[in-house]
Write a protein that holds these residues in place. Sequence first.
Motif, PDB file in Angstrom:
ATOM      1  N   ASN A  61      38.924  36.205  48.816  1.00 33.44           N
ATOM      2  CA  ASN A  61      37.843  37.190  48.953  1.00 33.44           C
ATOM      3  C   ASN A  61      37.629  37.938  47.644  1.00 33.44           C
ATOM      4  N   ARG A  62      36.676  38.816  47.634  1.00 33.85           N
ATOM      5  CA  ARG A  62      36.303  39.513  46.408  1.00 33.85           C
ATOM      6  C   ARG A  62      37.447  40.370  45.884  1.00 33.85           C
ATOM      7  N   ALA A  63      38.178  41.002  46.783  1.00 35.45           N
ATOM      8  CA  ALA A  63      39.284  41.860  46.356  1.00 35.45           C
ATOM      9  C   ALA A  63      40.363  41.044  45.640  1.00 35.45           C
ATOM     10  N   TYR A  64      40.554  39.799  46.043  1.00 35.07           N
ATOM     11  CA  TYR A  64      41.540  38.938  45.393  1.00 35.07           C
ATOM     12  C   TYR A  64      41.104  38.646  43.959  1.00 35.07           C
ATOM     13  N   PHE A  65      39.823  38.320  43.774  1.00 38.86           N
ATOM     14  CA  PHE A  65      39.298  38.083  42.424  1.00 38.86           C
ATOM     15  C   PHE A  65      39.556  39.299  41.537  1.00 38.86           C
ATOM     16  N   ASP A  66      39.240  40.468  42.066  1.00 41.86           N
ATOM     17  CA  ASP A  66      39.373  41.685  41.271  1.00 41.86           C
ATOM     18  C   ASP A  66      40.838  41.982  40.947  1.00 41.86           C
ATOM     19  N   PHE A  67      41.728  41.751  41.906  1.00 42.38           N
ATOM     20  CA  PHE A  67      43.139  42.060  41.712  1.00 42.38           C
ATOM     21  C   PHE A  67      43.796  41.075  40.751  1.00 42.38           C
ATOM     22  N   ALA A  68      43.446  39.753  40.880  1.00 41.69           N
ATOM     23  CA  ALA A  68      44.058  38.741  40.024  1.00 41.69           C
ATOM     24  C   ALA A  68      43.415  38.693  38.652  1.00 41.69           C
ATOM     25  N   GLY A  69      42.170  39.122  38.542  1.00 45.27           N
ATOM     26  CA  GLY A  69      41.499  39.135  37.258  1.00 45.27           C
ATOM     27  C   GLY A  69      41.170  37.759  36.729  1.00 45.27           C
ATOM     28  N   LYS A  70      40.891  36.785  37.606  1.00 42.00           N
ATOM     29  CA  LYS A  70      40.543  35.430  37.191  1.00 42.00           C
ATOM     30  C   LYS A  70      39.234  35.008  37.858  1.00 42.00           C
ATOM     31  N   PRO A  71      38.428  34.221  37.154  1.00 38.67           N
ATOM     32  CA  PRO A  71      37.229  33.674  37.799  1.00 38.67           C
ATOM     33  C   PRO A  71      37.622  32.587  38.786  1.00 38.67           C
ATOM     34  N   ALA A  72      36.655  32.195  39.626  1.00 31.78           N
ATOM     35  CA  ALA A  72      36.952  31.237  40.695  1.00 31.78           C
ATOM     36  C   ALA A  72      37.446  29.906  40.147  1.00 31.78           C
ATOM     37  N   GLY A  73      36.894  29.454  39.026  1.00 33.64           N
ATOM     38  CA  GLY A  73      37.263  28.150  38.500  1.00 33.64           C
ATOM     39  C   GLY A  73      38.690  28.066  38.009  1.00 33.64           C
ATOM     40  N   GLN A  74      39.350  29.217  37.788  1.00 34.92           N
ATOM     41  CA  GLN A  74      40.718  29.231  37.278  1.00 34.92           C
ATOM     42  C   GLN A  74      41.746  29.531  38.354  1.00 34.92           C
ATOM     43  N   MET A  75      41.303  29.673  39.594  1.00 38.06           N
ATOM     44  CA  MET A  75      42.232  29.951  40.678  1.00 38.06           C
ATOM     45  C   MET A  75      43.040  28.701  40.992  1.00 38.06           C
ATOM     46  N   THR A  76      44.356  28.853  41.126  1.00 34.30           N
ATOM     47  CA  THR A  76      45.231  27.714  41.412  1.00 34.30           C
ATOM     48  C   THR A  76      45.897  27.823  42.768  1.00 34.30           C
ATOM     49  N   GLY A  77      45.873  28.980  43.376  1.00 31.49           N
ATOM     50  CA  GLY A  77      46.564  29.183  44.640  1.00 31.49           C
ATOM     51  C   GLY A  77      47.944  29.776  44.470  1.00 31.49           C
TER      52      GLY A  77
END
Length: 249
Positions: free
Chosen positions: A193-209
Motif C-alpha cells: 500500500n501507499r504507506a509501505y512505499f513511503d516507509f520503505a522509500g523505494k519506487p514500485a519497480g525496486q520492491m523485492t518483498g
Amino acid sequence: MFASRMSQPAALQGATSIDRFLEKLAARPMPAWPVCILLAAVLALTFVALHTGLSAIMPVRSDLAILVPAILLAGLGGGFLTAFLTLTFCLAGLWSLPLSGLPVPAPTTAALTGFILGGSICGITGAALRHGVYTLYKARNHLQSAIHEQRTLSTRQTEDALSQTRQDFYSVADSVPVMLWLADANNKIRFVNRAYFDFAGKPAGQMTGAEWKELVHPDDHNATVNLFKHNMQSGQPFQLLARYRRHDG
C-alpha cells in the motif's frame, strides 16, 4: 462438396464403426444438388455393379434386393431427392445391362415392382431419419452455444466482480496510515500500500518483498526473521511483534 459438418458428440458406448459412419452421414447439412446427383450416381453404379457380379456367380438370381441399401444410404446422405435419383439411376442401369451384352438375366416385372416399392419406402425412411438426426444435431449445437454464452457471461461477470473487489481493497489499503503488503509462499511481493512505499522509500519497480526485513529494528531483526522463517515453514497462521525503522532512520 458437402457443407462443413456440425460438431459431433462423443461416440456412445457399444457403437460400431458402421453406426458412427451412418450417424455422421445423416448429421451433415443438406448437400447442394450437384453433390446429390454425384452421390446418387456413385451409389447406383456401385450397387448395380455388385448386382451384376452376384448375377454372374448365381445366374438364377433375379431379385433386386441388393440394390435397396443404395436407396437407403442415398436418403441418409442427401435426402429424398438423392434417394429418388439413385432409384432412377439404378433402373437405368438395369435397363442398360442386357443391351451391354453382359450375361445378366433381365429382371422380372415382379422384381422391378418390388424394387421400386421397397426402394421408395427405404428412400423415404432414410430421408426422414436424416432430417431427424440433423434436427437433433442442430438443436444440440444451439444448446451448446447457449451454454457457452451463458458460461462466458457468468465468467465475465465474476471477473468484473473480482476486479471491483480488488480495486475496493486497494483503495481501502492505500487510505490506512500503516504498512500493508501481500506476498506469496516464496515471499514474492504481490501488493504494497501507499504507506509501505513511503516507509520503505523505494519506487514500485525496486520492491523485492524483503524490504520489511531491512526495516526491522536491528535489536529485533534476528529474532523476528528467524521466527518468521519458522512459522512460514509450518504453514500455520502466526503473528509477529517487532519495531520498524523508516528508511531515513
